[in-house]
Design a protein around this motif. Structure first.
Motif, PDB file in Angstrom:
ATOM      1  N   GLU A 373       0.837  -1.203   0.000  1.00 55.04           N
ATOM      2  CA  GLU A 373       0.000   0.000   0.000  1.00 55.04           C
ATOM      3  C   GLU A 373       0.876   1.259   0.000  1.00 55.04           C
ATOM      4  OE1 GLU A 373      -3.794  -0.405   0.277  1.00 55.04           O
ATOM      5  OE2 GLU A 373      -2.829  -2.137  -0.647  1.00 55.04           O
ATOM      6  N   ALA A 374       1.948   1.261   0.779  1.00 52.64           N
ATOM      7  CA  ALA A 374       2.863   2.409   0.777  1.00 52.64           C
ATOM      8  C   ALA A 374       3.526   2.568  -0.584  1.00 52.64           C
ATOM      9  CB  ALA A 374       3.913   2.245   1.875  1.00 52.64           C
ATOM     10  N   ILE A 375       3.908   1.438  -1.186  1.00 54.66           N
ATOM     11  CA  ILE A 375       4.475   1.479  -2.537  1.00 54.66           C
ATOM     12  C   ILE A 375       3.486   2.121  -3.497  1.00 54.66           C
ATOM     13  CG2 ILE A 375       5.099   0.016  -4.506  1.00 54.66           C
ATOM     14  CD1 ILE A 375       6.333  -1.946  -2.428  1.00 54.66           C
ATOM     15  N   ALA A 376       2.211   1.768  -3.366  1.00 51.15           N
ATOM     16  CA  ALA A 376       1.189   2.293  -4.267  1.00 51.15           C
ATOM     17  C   ALA A 376       1.127   3.818  -4.209  1.00 51.15           C
ATOM     18  CB  ALA A 376      -0.174   1.700  -3.930  1.00 51.15           C
ATOM     19  N   PHE A 377       1.257   4.399  -3.017  1.00 52.02           N
ATOM     20  CA  PHE A 377       1.155   5.856  -2.929  1.00 52.02           C
ATOM     21  C   PHE A 377       2.427   6.552  -3.398  1.00 52.02           C
ATOM     22  CE2 PHE A 377      -2.557   4.585  -0.648  1.00 52.02           C
ATOM     23  CZ  PHE A 377      -3.488   5.517  -1.089  1.00 52.02           C
ATOM     24  N   ALA A 378       3.552   5.857  -3.368  1.00 52.24           N
ATOM     25  CA  ALA A 378       4.750   6.383  -4.027  1.00 52.24           C
ATOM     26  C   ALA A 378       4.537   6.432  -5.536  1.00 52.24           C
ATOM     27  CB  ALA A 378       5.962   5.522  -3.674  1.00 52.24           C
ATOM     28  N   VAL A 379       3.939   5.381  -6.086  1.00 56.89           N
ATOM     29  CA  VAL A 379       3.651   5.347  -7.521  1.00 56.89           C
ATOM     30  C   VAL A 379       2.627   6.417  -7.891  1.00 56.89           C
ATOM     31  CG1 VAL A 379       2.685   3.961  -9.406  1.00 56.89           C
ATOM     32  CG2 VAL A 379       4.236   2.897  -7.743  1.00 56.89           C
ATOM     33  N   LEU A 380       1.570   6.549  -7.083  1.00 53.27           N
ATOM     34  CA  LEU A 380       0.549   7.555  -7.361  1.00 53.27           C
ATOM     35  C   LEU A 380       1.143   8.957  -7.350  1.00 53.27           C
ATOM     36  CD1 LEU A 380      -2.478   6.144  -5.321  1.00 53.27           C
ATOM     37  CD2 LEU A 380      -2.262   6.230  -7.814  1.00 53.27           C
ATOM     38  N   ALA A 381       2.106   9.210  -6.468  1.00 55.76           N
ATOM     39  CA  ALA A 381       2.769  10.513  -6.446  1.00 55.76           C
ATOM     40  C   ALA A 381       3.553  10.748  -7.732  1.00 55.76           C
ATOM     41  CB  ALA A 381       3.694  10.616  -5.230  1.00 55.76           C
ATOM     42  N   CYS A 382       4.247   9.719  -8.203  1.00 50.29           N
ATOM     43  CA  CYS A 382       4.981   9.831  -9.475  1.00 50.29           C
ATOM     44  C   CYS A 382       4.014  10.076 -10.631  1.00 50.29           C
ATOM     45  CB  CYS A 382       5.802   8.575  -9.724  1.00 50.29           C
ATOM     46  SG  CYS A 382       7.195   8.342  -8.596  1.00 50.29           S
ATOM     47  N   TRP A 383       2.898   9.363 -10.641  1.00 50.94           N
ATOM     48  CA  TRP A 383       1.900   9.575 -11.684  1.00 50.94           C
ATOM     49  C   TRP A 383       1.353  10.991 -11.646  1.00 50.94           C
ATOM     50  CZ3 TRP A 383      -1.299   4.388 -11.285  1.00 50.94           C
ATOM     51  CH2 TRP A 383      -0.634   3.397 -12.015  1.00 50.94           C
ATOM     52  N   HIS A 384       1.131  11.526 -10.448  1.00 54.88           N
ATOM     53  CA  HIS A 384       0.657  12.900 -10.347  1.00 54.88           C
ATOM     54  C   HIS A 384       1.664  13.848 -10.993  1.00 54.88           C
ATOM     55  CE1 HIS A 384      -1.462  16.328  -8.375  1.00 54.88           C
ATOM     56  NE2 HIS A 384      -0.262  16.870  -8.533  1.00 54.88           N
ATOM     57  N   GLN A 385       2.941  13.649 -10.683  1.00 54.83           N
ATOM     58  CA  GLN A 385       4.005  14.485 -11.229  1.00 54.83           C
ATOM     59  C   GLN A 385       4.020  14.433 -12.751  1.00 54.83           C
ATOM     60  OE1 GLN A 385       7.912  13.397  -9.791  1.00 54.83           O
ATOM     61  NE2 GLN A 385       8.206  15.371  -8.810  1.00 54.83           N
ATOM     62  N   GLN A 386       3.709  13.283 -13.311  1.00 55.63           N
ATOM     63  CA  GLN A 386       3.785  13.080 -14.763  1.00 55.63           C
ATOM     64  C   GLN A 386       2.452  13.311 -15.468  1.00 55.63           C
ATOM     65  OE1 GLN A 386       5.516   9.145 -15.177  1.00 55.63           O
ATOM     66  NE2 GLN A 386       6.982   9.601 -13.558  1.00 55.63           N
ATOM     67  N   GLY A 387       1.417  13.687 -14.711  1.00 54.11           N
ATOM     68  CA  GLY A 387       0.120  13.936 -15.319  1.00 54.11           C
ATOM     69  C   GLY A 387      -0.604  12.677 -15.745  1.00 54.11           C
ATOM     70  N   ILE A 388      -0.366  11.575 -15.044  1.00 52.87           N
ATOM     71  CA  ILE A 388      -0.998  10.295 -15.361  1.00 52.87           C
ATOM     72  C   ILE A 388      -2.112  10.034 -14.337  1.00 52.87           C
ATOM     73  CG2 ILE A 388      -0.646   7.794 -15.523  1.00 52.87           C
ATOM     74  CD1 ILE A 388       2.243   8.359 -16.327  1.00 52.87           C
ATOM     75  N   PRO A 389      -3.306   9.666 -14.766  1.00 50.39           N
ATOM     76  CA  PRO A 389      -4.394   9.425 -13.815  1.00 50.39           C
ATOM     77  C   PRO A 389      -4.093   8.243 -12.917  1.00 50.39           C
ATOM     78  CG  PRO A 389      -5.001   8.617 -15.977  1.00 50.39           C
ATOM     79  CD  PRO A 389      -3.708   9.350 -16.158  1.00 50.39           C
ATOM     80  N   GLY A 390      -4.632   8.289 -11.700  1.00 49.10           N
ATOM     81  CA  GLY A 390      -4.357   7.221 -10.745  1.00 49.10           C
ATOM     82  C   GLY A 390      -5.544   6.356 -10.416  1.00 49.10           C
ATOM     83  N   ASN A 391      -6.744   6.820 -10.747  1.00 49.10           N
ATOM     84  CA  ASN A 391      -7.938   6.046 -10.382  1.00 49.10           C
ATOM     85  C   ASN A 391      -8.358   5.118 -11.511  1.00 49.10           C
ATOM     86  OD1 ASN A 391      -8.835   8.085 -12.168  1.00 49.10           O
ATOM     87  ND2 ASN A 391     -10.887   8.048 -11.285  1.00 49.10           N
ATOM     88  N   LEU A 392      -9.231   4.197 -11.188  1.00 52.62           N
ATOM     89  CA  LEU A 392      -9.881   3.347 -12.185  1.00 52.62           C
ATOM     90  C   LEU A 392     -11.389   3.543 -12.036  1.00 52.62           C
ATOM     91  CD1 LEU A 392      -8.092  -0.140 -12.291  1.00 52.62           C
ATOM     92  CD2 LEU A 392      -8.253   1.547 -14.116  1.00 52.62           C
ATOM     93  N   PRO A 393     -12.029   4.227 -12.971  1.00 56.08           N
ATOM     94  CA  PRO A 393     -13.469   4.461 -12.866  1.00 56.08           C
ATOM     95  C   PRO A 393     -14.280   3.179 -12.721  1.00 56.08           C
ATOM     96  CG  PRO A 393     -12.522   5.897 -14.534  1.00 56.08           C
ATOM     97  CD  PRO A 393     -11.434   4.947 -14.126  1.00 56.08           C
ATOM     98  N   SER A 394     -13.809   2.081 -13.331  1.00 56.00           N
ATOM     99  CA  SER A 394     -14.534   0.815 -13.221  1.00 56.00           C
ATOM    100  C   SER A 394     -14.533   0.282 -11.790  1.00 56.00           C
ATOM    101  CB  SER A 394     -13.916  -0.232 -14.158  1.00 56.00           C
ATOM    102  OG  SER A 394     -12.563  -0.495 -13.805  1.00 56.00           O
ATOM    103  N   VAL A 395     -13.620   0.777 -10.974  1.00 56.46           N
ATOM    104  CA  VAL A 395     -13.502   0.342  -9.585  1.00 56.46           C
ATOM    105  C   VAL A 395     -14.210   1.307  -8.640  1.00 56.46           C
ATOM    106  CG1 VAL A 395     -11.872  -0.007  -7.685  1.00 56.46           C
ATOM    107  CG2 VAL A 395     -11.365  -0.949  -9.940  1.00 56.46           C
ATOM    108  N   THR A 396     -13.919   2.590  -8.774  1.00 62.85           N
ATOM    109  CA  THR A 396     -14.423   3.573  -7.805  1.00 62.85           C
ATOM    110  C   THR A 396     -15.801   4.101  -8.146  1.00 62.85           C
ATOM    111  OG1 THR A 396     -13.470   5.488  -8.942  1.00 62.85           O
ATOM    112  CG2 THR A 396     -12.044   4.315  -7.357  1.00 62.85           C
ATOM    113  N   GLY A 397     -16.223   3.953  -9.418  1.00 62.58           N
ATOM    114  CA  GLY A 397     -17.505   4.508  -9.835  1.00 62.58           C
ATOM    115  C   GLY A 397     -17.421   5.953 -10.281  1.00 62.58           C
ATOM    116  N   ALA A 398     -16.205   6.505 -10.384  1.00 65.19           N
ATOM    117  CA  ALA A 398     -16.043   7.878 -10.854  1.00 65.19           C
ATOM    118  C   ALA A 398     -16.471   7.995 -12.314  1.00 65.19           C
ATOM    119  CB  ALA A 398     -14.593   8.324 -10.700  1.00 65.19           C
TER     120      ALA A 398
END
Length: 415
Positions: A373-398
């Motif tokens: 889980e901690a690894i995941a938030f390190a990756v999500l931070a990198c994705w934010h920096q690079q402008g890459i989305p982090g969510n999956l609409p099929s999972v969260t319902g967004a």
């Protein structure tokens, strides 16, 4: 390659898991080298205060602000110390500490956005460490109509998917959550679709595959087990190590079946939950049910363990498009050998093919089960920096892909 820190404290509130990793993110793959990982325990007074707030105890706004900063300062300390002996990180991804989570709801044609509070503000972490910090990861998905949870499935997808094998990544923290990964085949980048946040590198092939990924919170993981172990031992134990106490008892199936009638288990995904449903109130009611049936302490632990295993298996059987070939466990519950055995036994009858469903740990595939889980938030931070989305609409319902997190601080090279 980006050197990143990921930090999270989960529903169990036993401390902060923090990692330092070198991460390379590509359109269809995440590669990382884990440099350091450690858990920082909360001071007992802080854990007690967080526990009280999460259980709905009233708190004044000044006290809440002070608690927010105190959590942030400990996250900042953990992020600073994890870098000892290494070149500094370029970014921190901090999930913080969830103290309240309210899923979105629709009634009589009216939609209510979800609401989620994580303490440990990123601005304080950035100020204390001097490192840009992404935090408040759930807000953007919630604003897009999603649950803001679970947020790790897209990271799971690009760390743990297989070309031919279907897999479930089952986290067993305080609350359990699952990511179902269909066989991924071969992915290629073809176009950049317009989303709520602009242009993102999500190819048509990726989108087709990602739409088949599902995930949700499965219900209680360790939350009820930890409360039971603490109360039944008079505070001498905080958890049931390896499930040894539960293994000495006999589960009450009648009680498990009764608990499984809870509306959450019948609710189709997307769905998320927390201590609001499976916290002290549930435990106290469950304890009264168990005592009415004359269950011993070991029987109570066995019955609660059976609920966790049964709720996961029921969730798979009811909501998955098909049963997986492999279940990969992570989180603190992955160390509970008795729980793992009960989950394995529960999954086999639910598989119509008759082929045994393996249950293993993510460590066996090179991803730390304790720190995923901690690894995941390190990756999500990198994705934010690079402008890459982090969510999956099929999972969260967004409604769509969104960029996750609020970024605080500036790179040291900037004025």
């Amino acid at each position: 390659m980006t050197r990143a820190i990921g930090a999270i404290s989960g529903t169990s509130m036993d401390g902060i898991d923090v990692v330092l990793a070198d991460i390379c993110t590509e359109p269809t793959q995440v590669r990382l080298t884990l440099l350091a990982a450690q858990t920082w325990e909360y001071p007992a007074s802080l854990r007690s205060q967080l526990w009280q707030v999460a259980q709905g105890e009233p708190i004044s706004l000044p006290d809440l602000a002070a608690l927010d900063d105190r959590v942030a300062e400990i996250f900042a300390q953990a992020a600073t110390e994890i870098q000892t002996g290494f070149a500094p990180a370029a970014i921190i991804g901090s999930h913080g500490q969830t103290v309240y989570h309210q899923p979105p709801k629709s009634e009589n044609g009216d939609s209510r956005l979800g609401y989620s509070i994580q303490l440990g503000r990123g601005a304080t972490i950035a100020q204390k460490t001097g490192i840009p910090t992404a935090s408040n990861f759930r807000a953007a998905d919630i604003h897009a109509g999603g649950h803001g949870a679970p947020l790790v499935p897209r990271v799971d997808a690009y760390l743990l998917a297989d070309e031919r094998q279907s897999r479930c990544i089952q986290n067993i923290g305080g609350i359990g959550n699952v990511t179902y990964l269909p066989p991924r085949g071969t992915l290629s980048v073809r176009r950049h679709p317009k989303t709520l946040e602009g242009e993102f590198p999500v190819s048509a092939a990726q989108q087709d595959w990602e739409r088949q990924i599902v995930g949700w919170d499965t219900g209680p993981g360790n939350s009820l087990l930890d409360m039971a172990a603490a109360e039944l031992s008079g505070g001498e134990q905080t958890f049931d190590r390896n499930g040894e106490w539960a293994a000495a008892g006999t589960p009450c199936q009648d009680l498990v079946d009764r608990w499984l009638q809870h509306p959450f288990f019948q609710q189709p995904p997307p769905k998320s939950t927390g201590r609001e449903l499976f916290g002290r109130s549930f435990w106290q009611t469950g304890l009264a049910d168990a005592r009415d049936r004359g269950l011993s302490d070991a029987d109570i632990l066995a019955t609660l363990t059976e609920l966790t295993a049964a709720s996961i298996a029921h969730s798979y059987e009811t909501f998955l498009p098909q049963m997986p070939d492999l279940v990969l466990l992570c989180g603190g519950g992955s160390h509970n050998g008795y729980l793992q055995q009960r989950l394995y036994e529960r999954l086999q009858p639910a598989n119509p093919t008759g082929t045994p469903i393996e249950v293993r740990r993510t460590d066996e595939l090179g991803v730390s089960a304790d720190f995923k889980e901690a690894i995941a938030f390190a990756v999500l931070a990198c994705w934010h920096q690079q402008g890459i989305p982090g969510n999956l609409p099929s999972v969260t319902g967004a409604r769509d892909y969104v960029l996750l997190g609020d970024l605080h601080g500036f790179p040291k090279s900037m004025p």
